[in-house]
Design an enzyme around this catalytic site. Sequence first.
Site, short mmCIF file in Angstrom:
data_model
loop_
_atom_site.label_atom_id
_atom_site.label_comp_id
_atom_site.label_asym_id
_atom_site.label_seq_id
_atom_site.Cartn_x
_atom_site.Cartn_y
_atom_site.Cartn_z
CG ASP A 49 -0.39 -0.04 2.51
OD1 ASP A 49 0.86 -0.10 2.60
OD2 ASP A 49 -1.14 0.01 3.52
CB SER A 50 4.58 1.66 -0.34
OG SER A 50 4.71 0.53 -1.17
CG ASP A 88 0.53 -4.09 2.09
OD1 ASP A 88 0.83 -5.03 2.84
OD2 ASP A 88 1.26 -3.09 1.92
CE LYS A 117 3.41 -5.93 3.77
NZ LYS A 117 3.00 -4.72 4.54
CD GLU A 119 0.79 -1.45 7.93
OE1 GLU A 119 0.49 -0.63 8.82
OE2 GLU A 119 1.23 -1.12 6.82
CD GLU A 186 8.02 -0.13 7.22
OE1 GLU A 186 7.09 -0.90 6.92
OE2 GLU A 186 8.15 1.01 6.75
O1 KIV Z 1 3.60 -1.04 1.55
C1 KIV Z 1 4.76 -1.48 1.43
O2 KIV Z 1 5.43 -1.32 0.42
C2 KIV Z 1 5.31 -2.24 2.56
C3 KIV Z 1 6.78 -2.48 2.58
C4 KIV Z 1 7.51 -1.22 2.82
C5 KIV Z 1 7.16 -3.54 3.55
O3 KIV Z 1 4.57 -2.63 3.44
#
Ligand code: KIV
Length: 269
Positions: A49-50, A88, A117, A119, A186
């Site tokens: 989600d970056s 994510d 994924k 968090e 992280e």
């Molecule tokens: O969203 C993302 O790219 C991430 C990585 C930085 C681990 O969660």
Amino acid sequence: MECNDQALTVQAFLGMKKRGERIACLTAYDASFSRLLDQSGVDIILVGDSLGMVIKGEQNTLSVTMDEMVYHSCCVAKARKRAWLIVDLPFMSYSSLPQAAKNSARLVREGYAQMVKLEGGRRFADTIRHLVEQGIPVCGHLGLTPQSIHRIGGFRVQGKDPEVAARMKEDAIVLEEAGADLLVLECIPRSLATEITRSLSIPTIGIGAGEACDGQVLVLQDMLGMGAEKKPRFVRDFLADTGRLEAAVKSYVKAVREGEFPATEHTFE
Ligand code: KIV
């Protein structure tokens, strides 16, 4: 998506951890980079989600929607053959068990994700158990969790405080016991990442967490020198070293596999 005997699996990553072989992971958000990463030996592609920051130009990841994750996951999935695909679950998309199941199913069905994924620590143990019971592999994410950025108060190293570190070590074990197959760590001190990595049988994938993690991940744009104006400490610009995209990605994979990245200068004590 065609069947490929070389395609990586959760079991392959467990084997890599046992043999001490490091796992190379990068983010991607489109088919062109997905193909390049896959052909350059990257083991895991993360549709992070970056993308809220590097694709949408936002200050953080909070505005990212399920539709956006599905769209980018779908683009990436079509171009990969060997690499494992993690996607994510975005902010507030897994607040209840039914919501987590519905949204994970979308990522798998419509976005072709192989693993989702999420968090957070022990409060997501039931969520992980619930998804794993329905056949959806889960990657946990501890340390700096950008979806909690307003609570954390900024993008900064987590787990320096001994009480926070102790809780994070316990959380890691709880997530493994709940059924997580991988764990992203992280921006935490290297000593803490080392302890967590040694305490788990599932692989850890570090970003700003030191060299002892079983694998490493970076945001693609960061490792190509296209990231934030002020380069975070844990980032190395591999394009500056090589001058060509494919060479930069191959050089990243080699540096991770050989334990040359991250070096001390990329690590928090
Ligand atoms: O969203 C993302 O790219 C991430 C990585 C930085 C681990 O969660």
